[in-house]
Scaffold this active site. Structure first.
Site, mmCIF file in Angstrom:
data_model
loop_
_atom_site.group_PDB
_atom_site.id
_atom_site.type_symbol
_atom_site.label_atom_id
_atom_site.label_comp_id
_atom_site.label_asym_id
_atom_site.label_seq_id
_atom_site.Cartn_x
_atom_site.Cartn_y
_atom_site.Cartn_z
ATOM 1 N N ASN A 1 39.170 36.073 35.309
ATOM 2 C CA ASN A 1 40.569 36.364 35.641
ATOM 3 C C ASN A 1 41.030 35.247 36.564
ATOM 4 O O ASN A 1 40.788 35.277 37.767
ATOM 5 C CB ASN A 1 40.683 37.732 36.320
ATOM 6 C CG ASN A 1 42.112 38.086 36.687
ATOM 7 O OD1 ASN A 1 43.044 37.316 36.440
ATOM 8 N ND2 ASN A 1 42.291 39.244 37.283
ATOM 9 N N ARG B 1 41.306 37.293 31.026
ATOM 10 C CA ARG B 1 42.481 38.124 31.225
ATOM 11 C C ARG B 1 43.718 37.234 31.260
ATOM 12 O O ARG B 1 43.752 36.238 31.970
ATOM 13 C CB ARG B 1 42.384 38.890 32.544
ATOM 14 C CG ARG B 1 43.607 39.767 32.809
ATOM 15 C CD ARG B 1 43.720 40.166 34.255
ATOM 16 N NE ARG B 1 44.892 41.010 34.481
ATOM 17 C CZ ARG B 1 45.571 41.063 35.618
ATOM 18 N NH1 ARG B 1 45.190 40.339 36.649
ATOM 19 N NH2 ARG B 1 46.616 41.856 35.737
ATOM 20 N N HIS C 1 49.208 45.982 33.213
ATOM 21 C CA HIS C 1 48.021 46.829 33.392
ATOM 22 C C HIS C 1 47.540 47.412 32.061
ATOM 23 O O HIS C 1 46.836 48.412 32.030
ATOM 24 C CB HIS C 1 48.299 47.994 34.362
ATOM 25 C CG HIS C 1 48.611 47.599 35.759
ATOM 26 N ND1 HIS C 1 49.528 48.276 36.529
ATOM 27 C CD2 HIS C 1 48.151 46.582 36.530
ATOM 28 C CE1 HIS C 1 49.618 47.718 37.721
ATOM 29 N NE2 HIS C 1 48.790 46.684 37.738
ATOM 30 N N ARG D 1 56.151 46.275 46.200
ATOM 31 C CA ARG D 1 57.210 46.169 45.196
ATOM 32 C C ARG D 1 58.062 47.427 45.205
ATOM 33 O O ARG D 1 57.547 48.537 45.321
ATOM 34 C CB ARG D 1 56.620 45.953 43.803
ATOM 35 C CG ARG D 1 55.819 44.673 43.641
ATOM 36 C CD ARG D 1 55.289 44.572 42.221
ATOM 37 N NE ARG D 1 54.331 43.475 42.084
ATOM 38 C CZ ARG D 1 53.186 43.575 41.403
ATOM 39 N NH1 ARG D 1 52.859 44.709 40.808
ATOM 40 N NH2 ARG D 1 52.377 42.541 41.324
ATOM 41 N N GLU E 1 38.463 47.340 33.925
ATOM 42 C CA GLU E 1 39.148 46.341 33.116
ATOM 43 C C GLU E 1 38.197 45.255 32.619
ATOM 44 O O GLU E 1 38.356 44.745 31.507
ATOM 45 C CB GLU E 1 40.289 45.737 33.931
ATOM 46 C CG GLU E 1 41.389 46.744 34.254
ATOM 47 C CD GLU E 1 42.460 46.178 35.158
ATOM 48 O OE1 GLU E 1 43.406 45.553 34.643
ATOM 49 O OE2 GLU E 1 42.345 46.365 36.392
#
Length: 404
Positions: free
Chosen positions: A7, A95, A184, A245, A389
């Protein structure tokens, strides 16, 4: 089959090496502060015994090539490694956050895939350049090893136009590809598949709501194994309240801030992405800190908790309506897996809709395990399902290679 999962961000590189014959993690780590005067490498190996060994190094890491070279050295070094030779890595899974509408499934990397990811940089300016750096570096350092890209957005590409189109002039969709993409997706896909296993149903017959709550938060409505709606939008800013956020707000807030505070678009973007959410409401973006402040009587922290949980409840209700009911609601990620208070508050008013939480099961749920926390007889099951993940990326990488 040994698969290295990467990643790669703009200034970091997370990695995990998995043995897919036993689905076990051999090594994991993080290269951070790439391009700065002093970088760092955190490396952990699992040498097939209960003992975990961790290593930490500080050094200048000038670019991704240097960082990945260091990772490969650690994987095979006598004191830190688990492989005799780096050629024992059979494949690399990457990813990639933004696949736009060009990629609806994992892809074996070739020059055309690289160029496709490059074309999507305007939609993913913070992530895709770093991903490309990791992909191009891996191809150069291990030229004989296949690379596969797994997109965060791919799981959501089954949404219908009425789910992903915004009610703005069509030209902005056709010219700029402004639409809902969702993120996601790797986590949502993994959790939904695990939900099917817990229910004892084929994935193609499973309908569920996956609730990914961490510093970033998103929710998916999955019907018969296909995503039909998601909370995030063109970017990861939309939907649920998050650590920093804002989630969904009235779009007119942006113009209002610009005209009343003299802020630029870039300044407002920074405020909404990095200074809002839980942090904006109470000054803290870590839910553990917020719980501590609530226990001390901090009214702002209590409000932040209530706002966060209310938004989760609202989106669960929205997804239940879109799905027409479902088999299960699945909580995952850092907050979803570990915060019993958030789960309790989020589910407190769902009983009339068919989802009844068992407070005792919820409050005493073992950590790190997939477990049911719904009350006996609840028409809709409620699960905690730890996400993975990296395993999902490795699994999809393996599937791509087997289908070649």
């Amino acid at each position: 089959m040994k698969i290295l999962v990467l990643n790669s961000g703009s200034s970091s590189l997370k990695y995990q090496l998995l043995d897919m014959d036993s689905t076990t993690v051999l090594t994991t780590g993080l290269v951070e502060r790439i391009g700065e005067s002093i970088g760092a490498v955190r490396h952990k190996r699992f040498p097939g015994s209960p003992k975990e060994e961790s290593f930490s190094y500080e050094m200048p890491i000038k670019d991704h090539a240097f960082g990945l070279t260091k990772v490969m050295d650690l994987i095979v070094a006598k004191d830190t490694g688990v492989l005799e030779n780096i050629s024992d890595v059979d494949a690399i899974g990457h990813r990639v956050v933004q696949g736009g509408d060009l990629f609806s499934q994992p892809m074996l990397v070739d020059d055309s895939v690289v160029e496709g990811i490059r074309k999507l940089i305007p939609l993913g300016p913070l992530h895709n350049p770093g991903h490309l750096a990791g992909i191009e570096t891996a191809r150069k350092l291990l030229p004989g090893v296949p690379n596969v890209v797994v997109f965060d957005t791919a799981f959501h590409q089954t949404m219908a136009p009425e789910a992903y189109r915004y009610a703005i002039p069509k030209e902005y969709y056709t010219e700029l590809k402004i639409r809902r993409y969702g993120f996601h997706g790797t986590s949502h896909g993994y959790v939904a598949k695990q939900c099917a296993k817990l229910l004892g149903k084929p994935f193609s017959e499973t309908s569920c709501i996956t609730v990914h709550l961490g510093n970033g938060c998103s929710m998916d409505a999955v019907k018969n194994g296909k995503c039909i709606d998601t909370s995030m939008g063109l970017t990861p800013l939309g939907g649920l309240v998050m650590g920093t956020r804002c989630g969904d707000i009235d779009p007119a807030v942006i113009a209002f801030l610009a005209s009343n505070k003299g802020l630029t678009a870039e300044e407002i973007d920074t405020i909404l992405n990095k200074q809002s959410g839980l942090k904006g409401l109470c000054g803290y973006n870590d839910m553990r800190d917020i719980h501590a402040r609530v226990s001390e009587g901090d009214a702002d922290a209590e409000l932040a908790l209530k706002v966060f949980c209310r938004r989760v409840t609202q989106f669960i209700g929205q997804d239940l309506a879109v799905l027409g009911g479902c088999d299960a609601i699945c909580f995952t990620a850092g907050i979803g897996e570990n915060d019993a208070v958030v789960r309790q508050l989020a589910c407190a008013t769902l009983a009339p809709l068919g989802a009844v939480i068992d407070s005792d099961k919820n409050m005493h749920a073992p950590r790190g395990q997939a477990v049911e926390i719904s009350a006996a007889g609840s028409p809709i099951k409620i699960f905690i399902i730890p996400t993975n993940e990296e395993l999902e990326i490795a699994t999809e990488t393996l599937e791509v290679l087997r289908n070649q």
